[in-house]
Write an enzyme that holds these catalytic residues in place. Structure first.
Site, PDB file in Angstrom:
ATOM      1  CD  GLN A 102      -2.438  -1.279   2.771  1.00  0.00           C
ATOM      2  OE1 GLN A 102      -3.428  -0.811   3.190  1.00  0.00           O
ATOM      3  NE2 GLN A 102      -1.650  -2.176   3.514  1.00  0.00           N
ATOM      4  CG  HIS A 120      -3.183   2.623  -1.478  1.00  0.00           C
ATOM      5  ND1 HIS A 120      -3.016   2.200  -0.147  1.00  0.00           N
ATOM      6  CD2 HIS A 120      -4.217   2.114  -2.067  1.00  0.00           C
ATOM      7  CE1 HIS A 120      -4.191   1.770   0.089  1.00  0.00           C
ATOM      8  NE2 HIS A 120      -5.058   1.383  -0.771  1.00  0.00           N
ATOM      9  CB  CYS A 149       0.191  17.903 -18.649  1.00  0.00           C
ATOM     10  SG  CYS A 149       0.308  16.737 -19.940  1.00  0.00           S
ATOM     11  CD  GLU A 216      -0.856  -0.839  18.040  1.00  0.00           C
ATOM     12  OE1 GLU A 216      -0.495  -0.265  19.144  1.00  0.00           O
ATOM     13  OE2 GLU A 216      -1.766  -0.085  17.505  1.00  0.00           O
TER      14      GLU A 216
HETATM   15  C1  BJW Z   1       4.696  -1.151  12.772  1.00  0.00           C
HETATM   16  C2  BJW Z   1       5.882  -0.410  12.642  1.00  0.00           C
HETATM   17  C3  BJW Z   1       7.265  -1.206  12.741  1.00  0.00           C
HETATM   18  C4  BJW Z   1       4.391   0.837  13.063  1.00  0.00           C
HETATM   19  N1  BJW Z   1       7.012  -2.445  12.551  1.00  0.00           N
HETATM   20  N2  BJW Z   1       4.882  -2.343  12.109  1.00  0.00           N
HETATM   21  C5  BJW Z   1     -15.059  -0.984   1.915  1.00  0.00           C
HETATM   22  C6  BJW Z   1     -14.810  -1.449   0.599  1.00  0.00           C
HETATM   23  C7  BJW Z   1     -14.287  -0.514  -0.302  1.00  0.00           C
HETATM   24  C8  BJW Z   1     -13.621   0.701   0.121  1.00  0.00           C
HETATM   25  C9  BJW Z   1     -14.441   1.173   1.410  1.00  0.00           C
HETATM   26  C10 BJW Z   1     -14.896   0.291   2.216  1.00  0.00           C
HETATM   27  N3  BJW Z   1     -15.016   1.223   3.446  1.00  0.00           N
HETATM   28  C11 BJW Z   1     -14.761   2.383   3.337  1.00  0.00           C
HETATM   29  C12 BJW Z   1     -14.062   2.433   1.972  1.00  0.00           C
HETATM   30  C13 BJW Z   1     -13.618   3.749   1.315  1.00  0.00           C
HETATM   31  C14 BJW Z   1     -12.063   3.947   1.752  1.00  0.00           C
HETATM   32  C15 BJW Z   1     -11.725   3.474   3.039  1.00  0.00           C
HETATM   33  O1  BJW Z   1     -11.227   2.438   3.105  1.00  0.00           O
HETATM   34  N4  BJW Z   1     -11.995   4.181   4.082  1.00  0.00           N
HETATM   35  C16 BJW Z   1     -11.487   3.594   5.325  1.00  0.00           C
HETATM   36  C17 BJW Z   1     -10.766   4.561   6.120  1.00  0.00           C
HETATM   37  C18 BJW Z   1     -12.654   3.284   6.081  1.00  0.00           C
HETATM   38  N5  BJW Z   1     -11.285   3.306   0.524  1.00  0.00           N
HETATM   39  C19 BJW Z   1     -11.112   4.157  -0.468  1.00  0.00           C
HETATM   40  O2  BJW Z   1     -11.727   5.144  -0.700  1.00  0.00           O
HETATM   41  C20 BJW Z   1     -10.240   3.301  -1.561  1.00  0.00           C
HETATM   42  N6  BJW Z   1     -10.824   3.486  -2.855  1.00  0.00           N
HETATM   43  C21 BJW Z   1     -12.205   3.013  -3.049  1.00  0.00           C
HETATM   44  O3  BJW Z   1     -12.626   2.376  -2.184  1.00  0.00           O
HETATM   45  O4  BJW Z   1     -12.467   3.397  -4.385  1.00  0.00           O
HETATM   46  C22 BJW Z   1     -13.682   2.636  -4.842  1.00  0.00           C
HETATM   47  C23 BJW Z   1     -14.212   3.121  -6.093  1.00  0.00           C
HETATM   48  C24 BJW Z   1     -14.178   2.373  -7.082  1.00  0.00           C
HETATM   49  C25 BJW Z   1     -14.839   3.162  -8.372  1.00  0.00           C
HETATM   50  C26 BJW Z   1     -14.883   4.276  -8.500  1.00  0.00           C
HETATM   51  C27 BJW Z   1     -14.553   5.151  -7.390  1.00  0.00           C
HETATM   52  C28 BJW Z   1     -14.048   4.581  -6.260  1.00  0.00           C
HETATM   53  C29 BJW Z   1      -8.759   4.233  -1.767  1.00  0.00           C
HETATM   54  C30 BJW Z   1      -7.966   4.313  -0.550  1.00  0.00           C
HETATM   55  C31 BJW Z   1      -6.652   5.218  -0.783  1.00  0.00           C
HETATM   56  C32 BJW Z   1      -6.088   5.332   0.252  1.00  0.00           C
HETATM   57  N7  BJW Z   1      -4.978   5.991   0.245  1.00  0.00           N
HETATM   58  C33 BJW Z   1      -3.797   6.469   1.306  1.00  0.00           C
HETATM   59  C34 BJW Z   1      -3.101   7.698   0.710  1.00  0.00           C
HETATM   60  C35 BJW Z   1      -2.076   7.195  -0.385  1.00  0.00           C
HETATM   61  C36 BJW Z   1      -1.374   8.386  -0.721  1.00  0.00           C
HETATM   62  C37 BJW Z   1      -0.525   9.118   0.186  1.00  0.00           C
HETATM   63  O5  BJW Z   1       0.466   8.456   0.861  1.00  0.00           O
HETATM   64  O6  BJW Z   1      -0.850  10.212   0.655  1.00  0.00           O
HETATM   65  O7  BJW Z   1      -3.316   5.307   1.536  1.00  0.00           O
HETATM   66  S1  BJW Z   1      -4.515   6.644   3.015  1.00  0.00           S
HETATM   67  C38 BJW Z   1      -3.253   5.638   3.789  1.00  0.00           C
HETATM   68  O8  BJW Z   1      -3.773   4.680   4.481  1.00  0.00           O
HETATM   69  C39 BJW Z   1      -2.292   5.343   2.664  1.00  0.00           C
HETATM   70  C40 BJW Z   1      -2.076   3.831   3.129  1.00  0.00           C
HETATM   71  O9  BJW Z   1      -1.558   3.188   2.092  1.00  0.00           O
HETATM   72  C41 BJW Z   1      -3.363   3.561   3.637  1.00  0.00           C
HETATM   73  C42 BJW Z   1      -3.232   2.280   4.871  1.00  0.00           C
HETATM   74  O10 BJW Z   1      -2.517   2.679   5.818  1.00  0.00           O
HETATM   75  P1  BJW Z   1      -1.244   1.586   6.563  1.00  0.00           P
HETATM   76  O11 BJW Z   1      -0.241   1.336   5.396  1.00  0.00           O
HETATM   77  O12 BJW Z   1      -2.097   0.352   7.015  1.00  0.00           O
HETATM   78  O13 BJW Z   1      -0.650   2.553   7.528  1.00  0.00           O
HETATM   79  P2  BJW Z   1      -1.290   2.837   9.091  1.00  0.00           P
HETATM   80  O14 BJW Z   1      -0.715   4.143   9.513  1.00  0.00           O
HETATM   81  O15 BJW Z   1      -2.847   2.977   8.998  1.00  0.00           O
HETATM   82  O16 BJW Z   1      -0.952   1.781   9.994  1.00  0.00           O
HETATM   83  C43 BJW Z   1       0.398   1.414  10.160  1.00  0.00           C
HETATM   84  C44 BJW Z   1       0.945   0.187  10.955  1.00  0.00           C
HETATM   85  O17 BJW Z   1       2.147  -0.083  11.273  1.00  0.00           O
HETATM   86  C45 BJW Z   1       0.140   0.099  12.411  1.00  0.00           C
HETATM   87  O18 BJW Z   1      -0.662  -1.133  12.604  1.00  0.00           O
HETATM   88  C46 BJW Z   1       1.133   0.112  13.396  1.00  0.00           C
HETATM   89  O19 BJW Z   1       0.901  -0.558  14.638  1.00  0.00           O
HETATM   90  C47 BJW Z   1       2.439  -0.573  12.471  1.00  0.00           C
HETATM   91  N8  BJW Z   1       3.751  -0.253  12.792  1.00  0.00           N
HETATM   92  N9  BJW Z   1       5.751   0.549  13.333  1.00  0.00           N
HETATM   93  C48 BJW Z   1       5.782  -3.182  12.275  1.00  0.00           C
HETATM   94  N10 BJW Z   1       8.560  -0.757  13.249  1.00  0.00           N
END
Ligand code: BJW
Length: 249
Positions: A102, A120, A149, A216
């Protein structure tokens, strides 16, 4: 650091095991890239709706570019850590291996992974909102924000914002790999963002042995067969040690 691995997991350390590693921001935390949701996470300091939606870009493209410029600057300063490097070694060891990330920071590429699905996007890619032309661009600052562009359209970061679909075909391929693997690692992700967060349970439902690596337990722990608590930069090299020993036996 010594971690206890189950005999079941060790029995899967053979090159023929089909493996998927699914990563999130936690794997880059030890390189110095902030996560999103932890106490020091980006979403604690910045509002998603101001910076990471298509509407935010339409309303304030300059602010969004400045924020991504700041993050590109941070990422340019850091290096892959032992967790990234262990995952790139996994790719060499297992014949059928896929990394699904991601992360947009490009650290897996820099560590050497090539069998990589980026759910992503990539912070180093820029894409035209008008004609769709995309290219990698490692420039840290642009003369004009948003940069334009050749067609005159605004260029945007090639990442996936909330409410946007994942890159065409990439999620389908990740699902296919999750369905067909024997061993699925969920590493450093809160597993709260969908559709990516479906992957661990898809793997589990299709018979894979699911292992979470995290400091965690996350949402992915509910479907994990084994949770290895610890930093990915310590746990993954330890797993690599076992793999190296297994290949000598
Ligand atoms: C360690 C550590 C160490 C720390 N060792 N571990 C159900 C189905 C489908 C969609 C949805 C749904 N419910 C809701 C949605 C909508 C939405 C969504 O999911 N919302 C939720 C918040 C509820 N999803 C979307 O909008 C997605 N698109 C979509 O659904 O499109 C549908 C569509 C179809 C057709 C037409 C139009 C639309 C898109 C999601 C995009 C996410 N974007 C981001 C930003 C990317 C760009 C940027 O960087 O700016 O992606 S948000 C952010 O979260 C980023 C990440 O990739 C993503 C996930 O986060 P991640 O990587 O898990 O990080 P953290 O911080 O959450 O967790 C870190 C972890 O590491 C923790 O657990 C720590 O404990 C651990 N950790 N140190 C090991 N040393």
């Amino acid at each position: 650091m010594v971690i206890q691995l189950s005999n079941k997991l060790k029995s899967l350390f053979i090159p023929e095991t089909r493996v998927v590693v699914f990563t999130g921001a936690g794997i880059s935390a030890e390189s110095g890239v902030p996560t999103f949701r932890g106490p020091e996470g980006l979403w604690k300091k910045f509002r998603v709706q101001d910076l990471a939606t298509p509407e935010a870009f339409q309303a304030r493209p300059q602010l969004v570019w400045e924020w991504y410029g700041w993050r590109r600057g941070q990422i340019a300063e850091v290096k892959p850590n032992p967790g990234h490097r262990a995952v790139s070694e996994f790719e060499k060891y297992f014949v059928d291996f896929t990394l699904v990330t991601q992360n947009v920071d490009g650290l897996h590429d820099r560590a050497g992974n090539r069998k990589l699905l980026k759910l992503h996007g990539d912070i180093w890619e820029i894409r035209c909102v008008q004609c769709g032309t995309a290219r990698m661009d490692f420039t840290l600052s642009f003369n004009h924000l948003p940069p334009l562009c050749v067609c005159g359209g605004a260029l945007r970061p090639g990442v996936v914002w909330f409410g946007e679909p994942l890159p065409a075909g990439i999620f389908d391929e990740a699902v296919q790999k999750a369905e067909g693997c024997d061993l699925f690692f969920s590493v450093g992700t809160s597993a709260e963002v969908y559709p990516a967060a479906y992957l661990p349970s898809i793997a589990k439902e299709h018979g894979a042995y699911v292992v979470e690596v995290n400091i965690e337990s996350s949402a992915a722990a509910s479907c994990a067969d084994e949770v290895l608590l610890g930093k990915s930069g310590e746990v993954l090299p330890e797993i690599l040690n076992y793999l190296s020993r297994a290949s000598l036996d």
